[in-house]
Design an enzyme around this catalytic site. Sequence first.
Site, short mmCIF file in Angstrom:
data_model
loop_
_atom_site.label_atom_id
_atom_site.label_comp_id
_atom_site.label_asym_id
_atom_site.label_seq_id
_atom_site.Cartn_x
_atom_site.Cartn_y
_atom_site.Cartn_z
N TRP A 101 1.39 4.33 -8.64
CA TRP A 101 0.42 4.94 -7.85
C TRP A 101 0.91 6.46 -7.58
CZ3 TRP A 101 -2.43 1.54 -6.43
CH2 TRP A 101 -2.09 0.20 -6.31
N ASP A 173 2.92 10.30 -0.42
CA ASP A 173 2.45 9.13 -0.19
C ASP A 173 3.72 8.07 0.45
OD1 ASP A 173 1.70 6.68 -0.33
OD2 ASP A 173 0.85 6.57 -2.52
N LYS A 197 1.72 -2.22 4.60
CA LYS A 197 2.90 -2.42 4.15
C LYS A 197 3.99 -2.31 5.05
CE LYS A 197 1.53 -1.76 -0.32
NZ LYS A 197 0.93 -0.73 -1.35
C1 LIG Z 1 0.00 -0.13 -2.07
C2 LIG Z 1 0.18 1.28 -2.37
C3 LIG Z 1 -0.98 1.97 -2.70
C4 LIG Z 1 -2.44 1.61 -2.52
O1 LIG Z 1 -2.76 1.38 -1.22
P1 LIG Z 1 -4.14 0.96 -0.75
O2 LIG Z 1 -4.14 0.95 0.57
O3 LIG Z 1 -4.44 -0.36 -1.53
O4 LIG Z 1 -5.08 1.91 -1.54
C5 LIG Z 1 -0.69 3.45 -2.93
N1 LIG Z 1 0.49 3.99 -2.88
C6 LIG Z 1 1.61 3.26 -2.59
C7 LIG Z 1 3.22 3.96 -2.69
C8 LIG Z 1 1.70 1.97 -2.54
O5 LIG Z 1 2.51 1.18 -2.26
#
Ligand SMILES: *Cc1c(COP(=O)(O)O)cnc(C)c1O
Length: 359
Positions: A101, A173, A197
């Site tokens: 990511w 993020d 999550k």
């Molecule tokens: C799951 C995840 C993403 C992707 O998220 P989406 O909502 O599917 O775009 C990006 N960064 C991290 C750290 C993630 O765990």
Amino acid sequence: MSKLNFFSGPAVLPDSVMQQAADAIHNFDNTGLSILEISHRSKQFVKVMDEARALVKELMGLDANYEVLFLHGGALSQFHMVPMNLLNANETASYFDTGTWAHGALTEAKLFGNVHIACSSKDKNYTYIPREYNIATGNKYLHLTSNNTIYGTQINTPYLNQIIDTDTPIVCDMSSDIFSRQLNYNKFALIYAGAQKNAGAAGTTMVILNKDILGTAKRPIPKMLDYSRHIGADSMLNTPSVFAVYVSYLTLKWIKEQGVANLQAANQRKADKLYAAIDGSSLYKGTVEKDSRSQMNVCFLLNDETLNDKFNAYAEQHDVLGLKGHRSVGGFRASIYNAMPESGVDTLIEVMKEFERMA
Ligand SMILES: *Cc1c(COP(=O)(O)O)cnc(C)c1O
């Protein structure tokens, strides 16, 4: 729920949240209408949106100049919205390259400006968080991924506190560890997280930003990708993901009831006992350097990989679901977010021990 959900995302939610969400599908806030059919402009839903935004600020202890948005497009859309709004073509932003990511985020940023890699752990398949990094001169912002969901690494709290103690604006993020621990959130210029999550269901993404960082972009920005426009419309520039925002709202209220400090302590205990079980076994082995281990996603392998399918089937027979690792890493991963009770981790450890005794 009788099954234990260790999936990485969409992921486990508190039972009480699912019950309230289910009730609202039939009769939302005594309107006699479903949350699925109510107008986003109704006073009942505007209240949900306003309270959800306020709860994020309260849980993070944010100053008055922060704004909270519930946007579409997932965390992945923030990979381009961040540089589009913050980075001009002749400017440079620094990125930690600590996983799939993180790498995705820096790849998108290159479409808009210059990217400097502050550090990378790609050399060892992202199994650690580098301890040294450097920031570009004239740096516009530093982008971090606080928890690398796929590889099971996390910037531990002391190190993260050290990194954010800087004048460089920090963009982070936090998709897979938002609200899992106490931090000085006022040190971050912008935080984003897909809700699915640790903060709700799929379909909405939280963006938390200090308004002071806006206003320097020289390019034209399409309306739906412009943070300022979303702020001006109180996060209702178009129809928001009403149901997903509602589930986040319920989850935020649950987080407040639990207390972030208590959740942090529980997350520590859950992770400590699961890693201790892995380290103390001769069948399981961890994949990540110890001081980079995630408290949210615990990755492990079997010493005898021919037993992988058998282990997975055994776990499923015992109502332990979602342990298969990400397809790019293999092995196993137990995601133990806020909503996974400590008793669930105890059951997982029991099942792992029983399997080892039999194997
Ligand atoms: C799951 C995840 C993403 C992707 O998220 P989406 O909502 O599917 O775009 C990006 N960064 C991290 C750290 C993630 O765990």
